[in-house]
Design a protein around this motif. Structure first.
Motif, PDB file in Angstrom:
ATOM      1  N   ALA A   1       0.842  -1.202   0.000  1.00  0.00           N
ATOM      2  CA  ALA A   1       0.000   0.000   0.000  1.00  0.00           C
ATOM      3  C   ALA A   1       0.875   1.251   0.000  1.00  0.00           C
ATOM      4  N   GLU A   2       1.973   1.207   0.773  1.00  0.00           N
ATOM      5  CA  GLU A   2       2.889   2.356   0.824  1.00  0.00           C
ATOM      6  C   GLU A   2       3.559   2.563  -0.533  1.00  0.00           C
ATOM      7  N   GLY A   3       3.893   1.463  -1.198  1.00  0.00           N
ATOM      8  CA  GLY A   3       4.533   1.548  -2.505  1.00  0.00           C
ATOM      9  C   GLY A   3       3.629   2.190  -3.541  1.00  0.00           C
ATOM     10  N   LEU A   4       2.341   1.858  -3.501  1.00  0.00           N
ATOM     11  CA  LEU A   4       1.391   2.470  -4.431  1.00  0.00           C
ATOM     12  C   LEU A   4       1.283   3.969  -4.162  1.00  0.00           C
ATOM     13  N   LYS A   5       1.248   4.353  -2.897  1.00  0.00           N
ATOM     14  CA  LYS A   5       1.182   5.780  -2.566  1.00  0.00           C
ATOM     15  C   LYS A   5       2.410   6.515  -3.092  1.00  0.00           C
ATOM     16  N   ARG A   6       3.583   5.881  -2.971  1.00  0.00           N
ATOM     17  CA  ARG A   6       4.811   6.502  -3.481  1.00  0.00           C
ATOM     18  C   ARG A   6       4.757   6.668  -4.997  1.00  0.00           C
ATOM     19  N   LEU A   7       4.238   5.652  -5.690  1.00  0.00           N
ATOM     20  CA  LEU A   7       4.097   5.762  -7.146  1.00  0.00           C
ATOM     21  C   LEU A   7       3.173   6.926  -7.506  1.00  0.00           C
ATOM     22  N   GLU A   8       2.081   7.073  -6.759  1.00  0.00           N
ATOM     23  CA  GLU A   8       1.138   8.158  -7.026  1.00  0.00           C
ATOM     24  C   GLU A   8       1.774   9.521  -6.775  1.00  0.00           C
ATOM     25  N   VAL A   9       2.580   9.650  -5.726  1.00  0.00           N
ATOM     26  CA  VAL A   9       3.282  10.907  -5.445  1.00  0.00           C
ATOM     27  C   VAL A   9       4.284  11.211  -6.554  1.00  0.00           C
ATOM     28  N   GLN A  10       5.037  10.192  -6.975  1.00  0.00           N
ATOM     29  CA  GLN A  10       6.015  10.397  -8.048  1.00  0.00           C
ATOM     30  C   GLN A  10       5.324  10.793  -9.351  1.00  0.00           C
ATOM     31  N   ALA A  11       4.171  10.188  -9.627  1.00  0.00           N
ATOM     32  CA  ALA A  11       3.429  10.542 -10.845  1.00  0.00           C
ATOM     33  C   ALA A  11       2.962  11.996 -10.784  1.00  0.00           C
TER      34      ALA A  11
END
Length: 160
Positions: A33-43
């Motif tokens: 879940a944390e990894g998905l949030k990081r991807l969304e922030v990077q996007a």
């Protein structure tokens, strides 16, 4: 300025602005879940950088400044689209995606890593990808199990 020089300059600029796509892994896109949030922030960061570059008046400079954020935004959008969020392991009986595992190498070194998705892995900060040789050998094993990776034996001492 000669026309030949202008064309050469434009050709060089065009080559600089067409970056190859970031490669997409053939493996399932498992994430925490944390990894998905990081991807969304990077996007979102890539989107903001791309939009800022679009405000540059000089077309060549705009292309140059847009290239990296555009490439990254395409990659991140695809990774978010294909992300499979894996919940934390329900048990610490065996090593699973999301587990934090401590092992001792046969040379005496003790290491601890959390097993995560490819985009969130960073061995320097204590996380490795589930497709890495070490993680793939540890998955499904329990405390006390010994696995061989290359020419090293690793004994699992803790799973969290």
């Amino acid at each position: 300025m000669s026309v030949a020089f202008t064309k050469e300059e434009s050709s060089e600029t065009a080559a600089e602005t067409h970056l190859p796509d970031r490669p997409i892994s053939p493996h399932p896109n498992l994430v925490t879940a944390e990894g998905l949030k990081r991807l969304e922030v990077q996007a979102e960061e890539a989107r903001v950088a791309y939009l800022a570059a679009q405000a540059v008046e000089d077309i060549n400079e705009r292309r140059r400044q847009s290239a990296v954020p555009y490439r990254d935004l395409k990659y991140l959008t695809e990774r978010i689209r294909t992300a499979q969020v894996i919940p934390p392991p329900q048990s610490n009986a065996v090593v699973a995606f999301g587990s934090t595992v401590t092992f001792e190498r046969d040379d005496g070194r003790v290491q601890t890593y959390r097993i995560v998705g490819e985009d969130e892995a960073d061995p320097k900060t204590g996380s490795i990808s589930f497709v890495s040789p070490v993680a793939s050998r540890l998955m499904g094993k329990a405390v006390g199990d010994v696995v061989t990776v290359g020419d090293q034996e690793l004994e699992i001492t803790a799973i969290g």
